[in-house]
Scaffold this active site. Structure first.
Site, PDB file in Angstrom:
ATOM      1  N   HIS A 166      45.912  26.879  38.043  1.00 30.41           N
ATOM      2  CA  HIS A 166      44.525  26.380  38.047  1.00 30.41           C
ATOM      3  C   HIS A 166      44.077  25.856  36.690  1.00 30.41           C
ATOM      4  O   HIS A 166      42.882  25.717  36.448  1.00 30.41           O
ATOM      5  CB  HIS A 166      43.575  27.489  38.528  1.00 30.41           C
ATOM      6  CG  HIS A 166      43.804  27.879  39.961  1.00 30.41           C
ATOM      7  ND1 HIS A 166      43.413  29.074  40.506  1.00 30.41           N
ATOM      8  CD2 HIS A 166      44.403  27.192  40.985  1.00 30.41           C
ATOM      9  CE1 HIS A 166      43.751  29.118  41.788  1.00 30.41           C
ATOM     10  NE2 HIS A 166      44.364  27.999  42.094  1.00 30.41           N
TER      11      HIS A 166
ATOM     12  N   CYS B 137      35.259   8.237  22.139  1.00 31.76           N
ATOM     13  CA  CYS B 137      35.175   6.986  22.908  1.00 31.76           C
ATOM     14  C   CYS B 137      33.934   6.972  23.798  1.00 31.76           C
ATOM     15  O   CYS B 137      33.782   6.066  24.607  1.00 31.76           O
ATOM     16  CB  CYS B 137      36.429   6.803  23.760  1.00 31.76           C
ATOM     17  SG  CYS B 137      36.419   7.800  25.275  1.00 31.76           S
TER      18      CYS B 137
HETATM   19  P1  NAD Z   1      39.514  37.105  42.494  1.00 34.15           P
HETATM   20  O1  NAD Z   1      38.327  37.210  41.618  1.00 34.15           O
HETATM   21  O2  NAD Z   1      39.387  36.487  43.840  1.00 34.15           O
HETATM   22  O3  NAD Z   1      40.111  38.573  42.766  1.00 34.15           O
HETATM   23  C1  NAD Z   1      40.383  39.461  41.740  1.00 34.15           C
HETATM   24  C2  NAD Z   1      40.985  40.722  42.337  1.00 34.15           C
HETATM   25  O4  NAD Z   1      41.316  41.570  41.249  1.00 34.15           O
HETATM   26  C3  NAD Z   1      40.033  41.495  43.255  1.00 34.15           C
HETATM   27  O5  NAD Z   1      40.626  41.644  44.534  1.00 34.15           O
HETATM   28  C4  NAD Z   1      39.885  42.876  42.561  1.00 34.15           C
HETATM   29  O6  NAD Z   1      40.011  43.941  43.472  1.00 34.15           O
HETATM   30  C5  NAD Z   1      41.053  42.906  41.612  1.00 34.15           C
HETATM   31  N1  NAD Z   1      40.791  43.626  40.363  1.00 34.15           N
HETATM   32  C6  NAD Z   1      39.669  43.657  39.612  1.00 34.15           C
HETATM   33  N2  NAD Z   1      39.856  44.377  38.504  1.00 34.15           N
HETATM   34  C7  NAD Z   1      41.139  44.821  38.556  1.00 34.15           C
HETATM   35  C8  NAD Z   1      41.941  45.617  37.684  1.00 34.15           C
HETATM   36  N3  NAD Z   1      41.458  46.096  36.529  1.00 34.15           N
HETATM   37  N4  NAD Z   1      43.209  45.892  38.045  1.00 34.15           N
HETATM   38  C9  NAD Z   1      43.713  45.426  39.238  1.00 34.15           C
HETATM   39  N5  NAD Z   1      42.994  44.669  40.096  1.00 34.15           N
HETATM   40  C10 NAD Z   1      41.738  44.361  39.749  1.00 34.15           C
HETATM   41  O7  NAD Z   1      40.594  36.397  41.622  1.00 34.15           O
HETATM   42  P2  NAD Z   1      41.861  35.542  41.983  1.00 34.15           P
HETATM   43  O8  NAD Z   1      42.610  36.171  43.095  1.00 34.15           O
HETATM   44  O9  NAD Z   1      42.530  35.264  40.707  1.00 34.15           O
HETATM   45  O10 NAD Z   1      41.353  34.151  42.541  1.00 34.15           O
HETATM   46  C11 NAD Z   1      40.261  33.440  42.271  1.00 34.15           C
HETATM   47  C12 NAD Z   1      40.163  32.409  41.217  1.00 34.15           C
HETATM   48  O11 NAD Z   1      39.538  33.040  40.150  1.00 34.15           O
HETATM   49  C13 NAD Z   1      41.338  31.763  40.604  1.00 34.15           C
HETATM   50  O12 NAD Z   1      41.247  30.427  40.896  1.00 34.15           O
HETATM   51  C14 NAD Z   1      41.149  31.898  39.088  1.00 34.15           C
HETATM   52  O13 NAD Z   1      41.335  30.628  38.504  1.00 34.15           O
HETATM   53  C15 NAD Z   1      39.740  32.312  38.957  1.00 34.15           C
HETATM   54  N6  NAD Z   1      39.301  33.208  37.888  1.00 34.15           N
HETATM   55  C16 NAD Z   1      40.016  33.351  36.747  1.00 34.15           C
HETATM   56  C17 NAD Z   1      39.580  34.191  35.751  1.00 34.15           C
HETATM   57  C18 NAD Z   1      40.396  34.323  34.508  1.00 34.15           C
HETATM   58  O14 NAD Z   1      41.064  33.352  34.113  1.00 34.15           O
HETATM   59  N7  NAD Z   1      40.421  35.473  33.850  1.00 34.15           N
HETATM   60  C19 NAD Z   1      38.408  34.928  35.919  1.00 34.15           C
HETATM   61  C20 NAD Z   1      37.677  34.756  37.095  1.00 34.15           C
HETATM   62  C21 NAD Z   1      38.150  33.896  38.077  1.00 34.15           C
END
Ligand code: NAD
Length: 255
Positions: free
Chosen positions: A126, A160
């Protein structure tokens, strides 16, 4: 947030699947960076509860009004991204790669923390929100330059005069072809797919662990909440990732 407390049994179970594998692919999501202080999108305290992703994460809306994204970026994301440090989970993956056990990290994250921790082979599905480029001439910019520009203008511009945007995949855009191809190849070649901190509901990225499973790999899921692939998994651990991975791989946590 309700989650299981880490037990010695969890650590041993994870260590066992890691030790039994020769080629690991990690598939990570927002949850792997949650303990670095970057909120996830979904679930308790997620940014989606406060800001409208239909606006800040959509290419159509960005074209209409880039100031909404840039306001969100300045107010919510900029400082969090620059202050966040890799945690024990990021460091454990670096160590597994160093030992020659892990071939790649495929990530949905846009925070660049795997690379900052030291992972070499990272495929970003992403994009990365610490990189930016001009929508007109495609010149690239870093976060420090953007921070300085945002002090002078609401929407940063290139020399630009083109509008700058983050190097991330917004809703309505395709995933980067090269990263997706590499991710599928890694999934089909690994013998253990380690899913860490992903809700596994964002497609097509969420297909990657399925490809691994279909090609005969073991599937281990470390996620606080249940995921739609739990029934296919060989191991599911509903505990926070940082301490679990650090202990299973025996690396020092960044606290
Ligand atoms: P999501 O937000 O949909 O899901 C995150 C998952 O992580 C949840 O199911 C939650 O239960 C779990 N979680 C939370 N804290 C945790 C921990 N400490 N240990 C283990 N599990 C934990 O995220 P996703 O599946 O990555 O998908 C969604 C989109 O979110 C992606 O496109 C991504 O680009 C974007 N995103 C990225 C960031 C980042 O770069 N750090 C932050 C927020 C969202």
């Amino acid at each position: 947030m309700i989650f299981n407390l880490l037990t010695e049994q969890d650590i041993l179970a994870l260590r066992r699947v890691i030790d039994a594998s020769r080629r690991i692919m990690a598939f990570t999501g927002a949850g792997v960076s949650e303990e670095s202080g970057i909120p996830t999108y979904r679930g308790h305290g997620g940014t989606w509860t406060k800001y409208d992703p239909e606006k800040y994460a959509s290419i159509d809306y960005f074209r209409r009004d880039p100031s909404y994204f840039w306001r969100f970026f300045r107010e919510v994301r900029m400082d969090i991204m620059s202050k966040a440090q890799p945690n024990g989970a990021h460091l454990a993956l670096v160590e597994l790669e160093r030992r020659g056990r892990l071939s790649a990290v495929v990530t949905q994250n846009i925070d660049g923390l795997h690379q900052r921790a030291g992972s070499q082979q990272v495929y970003e599905l992403h994009g990365n929100t610490t990189r930016f480029y001009c929508t007109r001439c495609r010149e690239y910019y870093d976060l420090d330059t953007i921070r300085a520009a945002l002090q002078k203008e609401d929407v940063p511009h290139c020399g630009c005069s083109g509008v700058l945007r983050p190097d991330v995949v917004l809703f309505g855009e395709f995933l980067p072809e090269f990263a997706m191809e590499r991710a599928i190849a890694e999934a089909q070649a690994c013998d253990l797919c380690l899913v860490i901190g992903s809700s596994l509901v964002v497609y097509p990225a969420a297909n990657i662990p399925l490809y691994a499973k279909q090609a005969g790999a073991q599937l281990a899921i470390i996620n606080i909440d249940p995921t739609p692939l739990d029934d296919y998994a060989d191991l599911v651990l509903n505990t926070p990732a940082a301490e679990l991975l650090a202990k299973a791989v025996e690396v020092q946590e960044n606290k």
